[in-house]
Motif scaffolding. Structure first.
Motif, PDB file in Angstrom:
ATOM      1  N   MET A   1       4.379  -5.411  -8.279  1.00  0.00           N
ATOM      2  CA  MET A   1       3.356  -5.197  -9.293  1.00  0.00           C
ATOM      3  C   MET A   1       2.125  -6.024  -8.949  1.00  0.00           C
ATOM      4  O   MET A   1       2.219  -7.208  -8.661  1.00  0.00           O
ATOM      5  N   GLU A   2       0.981  -5.400  -8.987  1.00  0.00           N
ATOM      6  CA  GLU A   2      -0.262  -6.075  -8.638  1.00  0.00           C
ATOM      7  C   GLU A   2      -0.743  -6.943  -9.805  1.00  0.00           C
ATOM      8  O   GLU A   2      -0.673  -6.537 -10.963  1.00  0.00           O
ATOM      9  N   GLU A   3      -1.242  -8.133  -9.461  1.00  0.00           N
ATOM     10  CA  GLU A   3      -1.777  -9.038 -10.474  1.00  0.00           C
ATOM     11  C   GLU A   3      -3.142  -8.545 -10.951  1.00  0.00           C
ATOM     12  O   GLU A   3      -3.991  -8.158 -10.143  1.00  0.00           O
ATOM     13  N   ILE A   4      -3.343  -8.578 -12.253  1.00  0.00           N
ATOM     14  CA  ILE A   4      -4.625  -8.158 -12.816  1.00  0.00           C
ATOM     15  C   ILE A   4      -5.659  -9.268 -12.663  1.00  0.00           C
ATOM     16  O   ILE A   4      -6.815  -9.008 -12.361  1.00  0.00           O
ATOM     17  N   PHE A   5      -5.230 -10.531 -12.849  1.00  0.00           N
ATOM     18  CA  PHE A   5      -6.130 -11.671 -12.744  1.00  0.00           C
ATOM     19  C   PHE A   5      -5.698 -12.583 -11.608  1.00  0.00           C
ATOM     20  O   PHE A   5      -4.509 -12.716 -11.326  1.00  0.00           O
ATOM     21  N   THR A   6      -6.670 -13.219 -10.972  1.00  0.00           N
ATOM     22  CA  THR A   6      -6.437 -14.148  -9.875  1.00  0.00           C
ATOM     23  C   THR A   6      -7.091 -15.479 -10.213  1.00  0.00           C
ATOM     24  O   THR A   6      -8.204 -15.509 -10.751  1.00  0.00           O
ATOM     25  N   LEU A   7      -6.427 -16.568  -9.882  1.00  0.00           N
ATOM     26  CA  LEU A   7      -6.960 -17.908 -10.141  1.00  0.00           C
ATOM     27  C   LEU A   7      -8.195 -18.154  -9.282  1.00  0.00           C
ATOM     28  O   LEU A   7      -8.143 -17.997  -8.059  1.00  0.00           O
ATOM     29  N   LEU A   8      -9.284 -18.543  -9.934  1.00  0.00           N
ATOM     30  CA  LEU A   8     -10.508 -18.878  -9.210  1.00  0.00           C
ATOM     31  C   LEU A   8     -10.596 -20.378  -8.963  1.00  0.00           C
ATOM     32  O   LEU A   8     -10.850 -20.820  -7.861  1.00  0.00           O
ATOM     33  N   GLU A   9     -10.366 -21.171 -10.027  1.00  0.00           N
ATOM     34  CA  GLU A   9     -10.526 -22.626  -9.918  1.00  0.00           C
ATOM     35  C   GLU A   9      -9.795 -23.311 -11.056  1.00  0.00           C
ATOM     36  O   GLU A   9      -9.556 -22.711 -12.097  1.00  0.00           O
ATOM     37  N   THR A  10      -9.453 -24.588 -10.837  1.00  0.00           N
ATOM     38  CA  THR A  10      -8.899 -25.413 -11.914  1.00  0.00           C
ATOM     39  C   THR A  10      -9.868 -26.548 -12.192  1.00  0.00           C
ATOM     40  O   THR A  10     -10.549 -27.043 -11.285  1.00  0.00           O
ATOM     41  N   PHE A  11      -9.913 -26.969 -13.448  1.00  0.00           N
ATOM     42  CA  PHE A  11     -10.821 -28.026 -13.891  1.00  0.00           C
ATOM     43  C   PHE A  11     -10.038 -29.052 -14.692  1.00  0.00           C
ATOM     44  O   PHE A  11      -9.108 -28.694 -15.416  1.00  0.00           O
ATOM     45  N   SER A  12     -10.428 -30.322 -14.601  1.00  0.00           N
ATOM     46  CA  SER A  12      -9.749 -31.341 -15.386  1.00  0.00           C
ATOM     47  C   SER A  12     -10.363 -31.458 -16.784  1.00  0.00           C
ATOM     48  O   SER A  12      -9.727 -31.967 -17.696  1.00  0.00           O
ATOM     49  N   ILE A  13     -11.575 -30.960 -16.959  1.00  0.00           N
ATOM     50  CA  ILE A  13     -12.276 -31.047 -18.242  1.00  0.00           C
ATOM     51  C   ILE A  13     -12.593 -29.631 -18.725  1.00  0.00           C
ATOM     52  O   ILE A  13     -13.209 -28.844 -17.985  1.00  0.00           O
ATOM     53  N   PRO A  14     -12.198 -29.271 -19.954  1.00  0.00           N
ATOM     54  CA  PRO A  14     -12.446 -27.906 -20.446  1.00  0.00           C
ATOM     55  C   PRO A  14     -13.920 -27.506 -20.437  1.00  0.00           C
ATOM     56  O   PRO A  14     -14.243 -26.355 -20.167  1.00  0.00           O
ATOM     57  N   SER A  15     -14.815 -28.446 -20.725  1.00  0.00           N
ATOM     58  CA  SER A  15     -16.235 -28.083 -20.788  1.00  0.00           C
ATOM     59  C   SER A  15     -16.750 -27.569 -19.447  1.00  0.00           C
ATOM     60  O   SER A  15     -17.601 -26.676 -19.407  1.00  0.00           O
ATOM     61  N   ALA A  17     -14.972 -25.863 -17.307  1.00  0.00           N
ATOM     62  CA  ALA A  17     -14.453 -24.492 -17.212  1.00  0.00           C
ATOM     63  C   ALA A  17     -15.290 -23.542 -18.069  1.00  0.00           C
ATOM     64  O   ALA A  17     -15.571 -22.407 -17.658  1.00  0.00           O
ATOM     65  N   TYR A  18     -15.704 -23.991 -19.265  1.00  0.00           N
ATOM     66  CA  TYR A  18     -16.503 -23.142 -20.148  1.00  0.00           C
ATOM     67  C   TYR A  18     -17.866 -22.832 -19.535  1.00  0.00           C
ATOM     68  O   TYR A  18     -18.382 -21.720 -19.677  1.00  0.00           O
ATOM     69  N   ILE A  19     -18.452 -23.798 -18.856  1.00  0.00           N
ATOM     70  CA  ILE A  19     -19.760 -23.575 -18.226  1.00  0.00           C
ATOM     71  C   ILE A  19     -19.652 -22.528 -17.131  1.00  0.00           C
ATOM     72  O   ILE A  19     -20.444 -21.581 -17.061  1.00  0.00           O
ATOM     73  N   VAL A  20     -18.642 -22.675 -16.266  1.00  0.00           N
ATOM     74  CA  VAL A  20     -18.455 -21.709 -15.182  1.00  0.00           C
ATOM     75  C   VAL A  20     -18.078 -20.339 -15.752  1.00  0.00           C
ATOM     76  O   VAL A  20     -18.575 -19.311 -15.290  1.00  0.00           O
ATOM     77  N   GLN A  21     -17.231 -20.333 -16.771  1.00  0.00           N
ATOM     78  CA  GLN A  21     -16.845 -19.073 -17.403  1.00  0.00           C
ATOM     79  C   GLN A  21     -18.078 -18.355 -17.963  1.00  0.00           C
ATOM     80  O   GLN A  21     -18.238 -17.147 -17.800  1.00  0.00           O
ATOM     81  N   LYS A  23     -21.196 -18.600 -16.977  1.00  0.00           N
ATOM     82  CA  LYS A  23     -22.015 -18.088 -15.867  1.00  0.00           C
ATOM     83  C   LYS A  23     -21.396 -16.813 -15.291  1.00  0.00           C
ATOM     84  O   LYS A  23     -22.099 -15.833 -15.021  1.00  0.00           O
ATOM     85  N   LEU A  24     -20.072 -16.821 -15.107  1.00  0.00           N
ATOM     86  CA  LEU A  24     -19.403 -15.637 -14.560  1.00  0.00           C
ATOM     87  C   LEU A  24     -19.529 -14.444 -15.497  1.00  0.00           C
ATOM     88  O   LEU A  24     -19.792 -13.324 -15.054  1.00  0.00           O
ATOM     89  N   GLU A  25     -19.335 -14.671 -16.790  1.00  0.00           N
ATOM     90  CA  GLU A  25     -19.439 -13.572 -17.749  1.00  0.00           C
ATOM     91  C   GLU A  25     -20.865 -13.046 -17.859  1.00  0.00           C
ATOM     92  O   GLU A  25     -21.076 -11.868 -18.083  1.00  0.00           O
ATOM     93  N   ALA A  26     -21.852 -13.928 -17.671  1.00  0.00           N
ATOM     94  CA  ALA A  26     -23.240 -13.482 -17.661  1.00  0.00           C
ATOM     95  C   ALA A  26     -23.519 -12.562 -16.470  1.00  0.00           C
ATOM     96  O   ALA A  26     -24.402 -11.715 -16.528  1.00  0.00           O
TER      97      ALA A  26
END
Length: 137
Positions: A1-15, A17-21, A23-26
């Motif tokens: 079964m093919e994965e729908i989502f793939t890991l891009l990056e991990t962050f130690s601080i949620p903020s 991740a929210y900034i990068v998220q 930018k990506l959604e924009a």
């Protein structure tokens, strides 16, 4: 079964991740976060759960990597200049807190027992070689 989502990056601080998220959604890339609520509830759990994970749709991973690489991932020093690793001269440096030596641990515990906020020493870690250092080194 093919994965729908793939890991891009991990962050130690949620903020982070929210900034990068954002930018990506924009840029029209579908994203999903994992373990962000756990780390928000207790930041000390970040290492235990492996940080906040940012996933993108598998078919959009190449575009997401291009957008992510365009975002500056360097820490800045007090004078606004990018910090450079003294070990490998790398520029991928992230800030972290450190309570490593015995005097720091003792001071941390004593200030907590007195009901005060402890002073925490900030250290930096190079993402290229893993070397930890203080900004004044």
């Amino acid at each position: 079964m093919e994965e729908i989502f793939t890991l891009l990056e991990t962050f130690s601080i949620p903020s982070e991740a929210y900034i990068v998220q954002g930018k990506l959604e924009a840029e029209g890339i579908d994203t999903a976060l994992r373990d962000n609520h756990i780390v928000e509830a207790n930041p000390l759990y970040s290492t235990a759960v492996g940080g906040v994970k940012l996933y993108v749709r598998t078919e959009q991973i190449e575009k997401a990597q291009q957008v992510y690489s365009s975002i500056s991932a360097v820490s800045l020093g007090e004078n606004g200049e990018p910090l450079q690793c003294p070990n490998c001269s790398g520029r991928k440096v992230t800030m972290m807190t450190s309570v490593k030596d015995d005097s720091s641990k003792l001071g941390f515990v004593v200030t907590l027992l007195l009901g005060a906020l402890p002073f925490i020493k900030y250290r930096y870690r190079c993402n290229d070689c893993g070397f930890e250092f203080k900004a004044d080194q």
